[in-house]
Design a protein around this motif. Structure first.
Motif, PDB file in Angstrom:
ATOM      1  N   CYS A 101       0.671  -1.242   0.674  1.00 53.08           N
ATOM      2  CA  CYS A 101      -0.166  -0.310  -0.123  1.00 53.08           C
ATOM      3  C   CYS A 101       0.673   1.776   0.018  1.00 53.08           C
ATOM      4  CB  CYS A 101      -0.999   0.297   1.285  1.00 53.08           C
ATOM      5  SG  CYS A 101      -2.397  -1.567   0.846  1.00 53.08           S
ATOM      6  N   ILE A 102       2.152   1.342   0.389  1.00 52.13           N
ATOM      7  CA  ILE A 102       2.509   2.099   0.931  1.00 52.13           C
ATOM      8  C   ILE A 102       3.942   2.285  -1.045  1.00 52.13           C
ATOM      9  CG2 ILE A 102       1.928   2.986   2.844  1.00 52.13           C
ATOM     10  CD1 ILE A 102       4.711   1.350   3.836  1.00 52.13           C
ATOM     11  N   GLY A 103       4.064   1.541  -1.749  1.00 54.54           N
ATOM     12  CA  GLY A 103       4.949   1.492  -2.379  1.00 54.54           C
ATOM     13  C   GLY A 103       5.313   2.918  -3.368  1.00 54.54           C
ATOM     14  N   SER A 104       4.196   3.638  -3.073  1.00 54.93           N
ATOM     15  CA  SER A 104       4.748   5.147  -3.753  1.00 54.93           C
ATOM     16  C   SER A 104       5.780   5.967  -3.219  1.00 54.93           C
ATOM     17  CB  SER A 104       3.665   6.076  -4.144  1.00 54.93           C
ATOM     18  OG  SER A 104       3.036   5.585  -3.317  1.00 54.93           O
ATOM     19  N   VAL A 105       6.053   5.747  -1.756  1.00 57.53           N
ATOM     20  CA  VAL A 105       6.521   6.527  -1.037  1.00 57.53           C
ATOM     21  C   VAL A 105       8.078   7.327  -1.679  1.00 57.53           C
ATOM     22  CG1 VAL A 105       7.405   6.655   1.804  1.00 57.53           C
ATOM     23  CG2 VAL A 105       5.571   5.982   1.018  1.00 57.53           C
ATOM     24  N   SER A 106       8.820   7.796  -1.916  1.00 55.61           N
ATOM     25  CA  SER A 106      10.042   7.943  -2.155  1.00 55.61           C
ATOM     26  C   SER A 106      11.197   7.541  -0.755  1.00 55.61           C
ATOM     27  CB  SER A 106      10.042   9.267  -2.553  1.00 55.61           C
ATOM     28  OG  SER A 106      11.686   9.685  -2.697  1.00 55.61           O
ATOM     29  N   LEU A 107      11.471   6.364  -0.979  1.00 55.91           N
ATOM     30  CA  LEU A 107      12.878   6.441  -0.104  1.00 55.91           C
ATOM     31  C   LEU A 107      13.854   6.617   0.466  1.00 55.91           C
ATOM     32  CD1 LEU A 107      12.706   2.344  -0.777  1.00 55.91           C
ATOM     33  CD2 LEU A 107      11.040   3.298   1.020  1.00 55.91           C
ATOM     34  N   ALA A 108      14.344   7.505  -0.529  1.00 59.91           N
ATOM     35  CA  ALA A 108      15.388   8.555  -0.450  1.00 59.91           C
ATOM     36  C   ALA A 108      14.972   9.645  -0.081  1.00 59.91           C
ATOM     37  CB  ALA A 108      16.121   8.940  -2.184  1.00 59.91           C
ATOM     38  N   ALA A 109      13.583  10.195  -0.154  1.00 62.74           N
ATOM     39  CA  ALA A 109      13.402  11.127   0.498  1.00 62.74           C
ATOM     40  C   ALA A 109      13.007  11.510   2.038  1.00 62.74           C
ATOM     41  CB  ALA A 109      11.949  12.025  -0.305  1.00 62.74           C
ATOM     42  N   CYS A 110      12.519   9.833   1.851  1.00 63.22           N
ATOM     43  CA  CYS A 110      11.951   9.598   4.078  1.00 63.22           C
ATOM     44  C   CYS A 110      13.688   9.291   4.499  1.00 63.22           C
ATOM     45  CB  CYS A 110      11.633   7.863   3.927  1.00 63.22           C
ATOM     46  SG  CYS A 110      10.287   8.192   3.186  1.00 63.22           S
ATOM     47  N   ALA A 111      14.504   8.575   3.732  1.00 65.96           N
ATOM     48  CA  ALA A 111      15.855   8.457   4.926  1.00 65.96           C
ATOM     49  C   ALA A 111      16.553  10.184   4.867  1.00 65.96           C
ATOM     50  CB  ALA A 111      16.995   7.315   3.175  1.00 65.96           C
ATOM     51  N   LYS A 112      16.211  10.945   4.612  1.00 72.09           N
ATOM     52  CA  LYS A 112      16.538  12.154   4.754  1.00 72.09           C
ATOM     53  C   LYS A 112      15.516  12.876   5.753  1.00 72.09           C
ATOM     54  CE  LYS A 112      19.757  12.193   0.605  1.00 72.09           C
ATOM     55  NZ  LYS A 112      19.622  12.671  -0.286  1.00 72.09           N
ATOM     56  N   PHE A 151       5.077  11.946  -2.957  1.00 74.23           N
ATOM     57  CA  PHE A 151       3.948  11.174  -3.417  1.00 74.23           C
ATOM     58  C   PHE A 151       3.108  11.371  -4.498  1.00 74.23           C
ATOM     59  CE2 PHE A 151       4.265  11.759   1.562  1.00 74.23           C
ATOM     60  CZ  PHE A 151       4.481   9.947   2.090  1.00 74.23           C
ATOM     61  N   PRO A 152       2.630  10.871  -5.055  1.00 73.52           N
ATOM     62  CA  PRO A 152       1.950  10.080  -6.767  1.00 73.52           C
ATOM     63  C   PRO A 152       0.576  11.706  -6.485  1.00 73.52           C
ATOM     64  CG  PRO A 152       2.179   8.209  -6.160  1.00 73.52           C
ATOM     65  CD  PRO A 152       2.796   8.878  -4.544  1.00 73.52           C
ATOM     66  N   GLU A 153       0.558  12.560  -7.201  1.00 77.17           N
ATOM     67  CA  GLU A 153      -1.221  12.888  -7.182  1.00 77.17           C
ATOM     68  C   GLU A 153      -2.636  12.253  -6.419  1.00 77.17           C
ATOM     69  OE1 GLU A 153      -2.729  16.806  -7.217  1.00 77.17           O
ATOM     70  OE2 GLU A 153      -0.898  16.272  -7.421  1.00 77.17           O
ATOM     71  N   GLY A 154      -2.947  12.634  -5.421  1.00 72.31           N
ATOM     72  CA  GLY A 154      -4.144  12.529  -5.736  1.00 72.31           C
ATOM     73  C   GLY A 154      -4.473  10.867  -4.821  1.00 72.31           C
ATOM     74  N   SER A 155      -2.585  10.239  -4.596  1.00 68.29           N
ATOM     75  CA  SER A 155      -2.526   9.120  -3.372  1.00 68.29           C
ATOM     76  C   SER A 155      -3.141   9.572  -2.041  1.00 68.29           C
ATOM     77  CB  SER A 155      -1.431   8.853  -2.944  1.00 68.29           C
ATOM     78  OG  SER A 155      -0.696  10.307  -2.588  1.00 68.29           O
ATOM     79  N   TRP A 156      -3.601   8.328  -1.240  1.00 72.45           N
ATOM     80  CA  TRP A 156      -3.904   8.500   0.651  1.00 72.45           C
ATOM     81  C   TRP A 156      -2.880   9.272   1.202  1.00 72.45           C
ATOM     82  CZ3 TRP A 156      -1.363   6.958   4.640  1.00 72.45           C
ATOM     83  CH2 TRP A 156      -0.830   5.758   4.727  1.00 72.45           C
ATOM     84  N   ALA A 216       8.948   5.973   9.156  1.00 73.27           N
ATOM     85  CA  ALA A 216       8.874   4.730   9.063  1.00 73.27           C
ATOM     86  C   ALA A 216       8.048   3.771   7.829  1.00 73.27           C
ATOM     87  CB  ALA A 216      10.026   4.169   9.445  1.00 73.27           C
ATOM     88  N   VAL A 217       7.094   3.115   8.419  1.00 70.49           N
ATOM     89  CA  VAL A 217       6.116   2.763   7.165  1.00 70.49           C
ATOM     90  C   VAL A 217       5.623   3.363   6.263  1.00 70.49           C
ATOM     91  CG1 VAL A 217       4.029   1.256   7.397  1.00 70.49           C
ATOM     92  CG2 VAL A 217       5.540   1.064   9.312  1.00 70.49           C
ATOM     93  N   THR A 218       5.139   4.630   6.606  1.00 72.25           N
ATOM     94  CA  THR A 218       3.745   5.250   5.678  1.00 72.25           C
ATOM     95  C   THR A 218       4.944   6.024   5.119  1.00 72.25           C
ATOM     96  OG1 THR A 218       3.227   7.624   7.757  1.00 72.25           O
ATOM     97  CG2 THR A 218       2.237   4.932   7.381  1.00 72.25           C
ATOM     98  N   GLY A 219       6.178   7.385   5.324  1.00 72.68           N
ATOM     99  CA  GLY A 219       6.404   8.519   5.396  1.00 72.68           C
ATOM    100  C   GLY A 219       5.847   9.392   5.511  1.00 72.68           C
ATOM    101  N   LEU A 220       4.701   9.596   6.309  1.00 72.01           N
ATOM    102  CA  LEU A 220       4.377  10.430   6.810  1.00 72.01           C
ATOM    103  C   LEU A 220       4.050  10.815   8.267  1.00 72.01           C
ATOM    104  CD1 LEU A 220      -0.127   9.743   5.365  1.00 72.01           C
ATOM    105  CD2 LEU A 220       1.860  11.468   4.686  1.00 72.01           C
TER     106      LEU A 220
END
Length: 328
Positions: A21-32, A38-43, A76-80
């Motif tokens: 469900c969270i595959g669209s998160v940018s891991l590079a961004a989350c690491a910093k 996130f994609p336009e219109g994503s939850w 960590a899981v959601t990026g939010l």
């Protein structure tokens, strides 16, 4: 009172669900420290952050550890970002959920029953913590000082008691119901009662001599075997009381453990991720789980509104009695 079925332990399949469900998160961004893209219109874009309501207790270090664990894990899981809104009492958390100011919260069973009367299916329970022994319930306990002459419930007739809160399941709603079932009217049996505001405060009021007895919360055991956790154990670990200076003379229960309650007017993808992210925590991050005060083998168990039907009925009965003047 029992929860429906033994269920299946939530584990790896929900981990996969959360990850998908969270595959669209940018891991590079989350690491910093940069905000994730996130994609336009994503939850994730629609929600922007996750908000949880908690009943704060600055005097209890376990409180900070528990919610710090949840925050770090969910971020960590959601990026939010995850924000926790601390309320000073039970009603503050109840109203935060009922008004939609937060996305989820940990509520007592009685607190959830209160929310249900206000918003119905807009907020529903979805998980509770299950102890390693398989228990999904806990107990109310009536505690007195060891040095007191009180050894059985009857000894407290005409004495004073500290309850926890009007919205506390174990500290008020459920034990009063059980007393009435035993033919005891709490309003006439006790000479005076106070609302301490929490289990810690109720127990300290009793230990300090302000009242003769305190209604507290206990778990991880039975009346026959004793209880490994509870307000008394937490205070003893903090050095605020000695366990040999108090004793439990009456118990009521078990009642279903406190539910994690989610607003249902959030995106379904968020609901799936939250459920999966919490369920995976004991298995994927046992160190974090332990730092939150959870014993090895504890995990999450699925629940629904039906599991709290008895508590809802008991709360409605108590309110009716208090309004009519026959109970309180």
């Amino acid at each position: 009172m029992k929860l429906m079925g033994s269920g299946i332990r939530l584990s790896k399949h929900l981990v996969a669900l959360a990850v998908l469900c969270i595959g669209s998160v940018s891991l590079a961004a989350c690491a910093k420290d940069e905000p994730p893209a996130f994609p336009e219109g994503s939850w994730q874009q629609r929600m922007g952050k996750i908000r949880a309501a908690v009943r704060g207790d600055e005097a209890d270090p376990a409180f900070a550890a528990t919610w710090s664990g949840y925050r770090s894990h969910l971020q960590a899981v959601t990026g939010l970002p995850v924000e926790t809104f601390e309320a000073s009492d039970y009603n503050g958390v109840i109203q935060a959920v009922a008004s939609g100011q937060v996305d989820f919260a940990l509520l007592g069973a009685g607190g959830y029953a209160n929310v249900d009367t206000q918003v119905g299916s807009k907020a529903l329970p979805f998980l509770l913590v299950r102890q390693a022994e398989g228990n999904t319930g806990y107990y109310s306990a009536l505690a007195v000082r060891t040095a007191s002459p009180f050894r059985i419930l009857a000894d407290l007739k005409g004495k004073t008691i500290a309850y926890i809160d009007f919205n506390s399941t174990s500290g008020y709603i459920y034990p009063r119901h059980e007393l009435i079932k035993q033919g005891i009217d709490p309003e006439r049996f006790f000479a005076k009662s106070i609302m301490a505001g929490g289990g810690t405060q109720a127990l300290l009021a009793m230990m300090n001599g302000r009242v003769d007895a305190a209604m507290i919360t206990v778990s991880a055991g039975t009346p026959e075997t004793g209880f490994a956790t509870g307000n008394h154990v937490s205070l003893a670990r903090r050095g605020l009381i000695n366990l040999d200076e108090m004793r439990i003379i009456w118990t009521a229960g078990p009642m279903p453990n406190s539910p994690y309650v989610m607003r249902t007017d959030r995106p379904q993808a968020f609901a799936d991720v939250l459920r999966g992210a919490l369920a995976m925590l004991p298995y994927e991050k046992p160190d974090v789980w332990a730092s939150m005060g959870q014993a090895p083998g504890n995990d999450f168990h699925p629940v629904s509104r039906a599991d709290y039907a008895d508590i809802m009925a008991i709360r409605a009965e108590d309110i009716s009695q208090r309004r009519s003047g026959s109970g309180e």
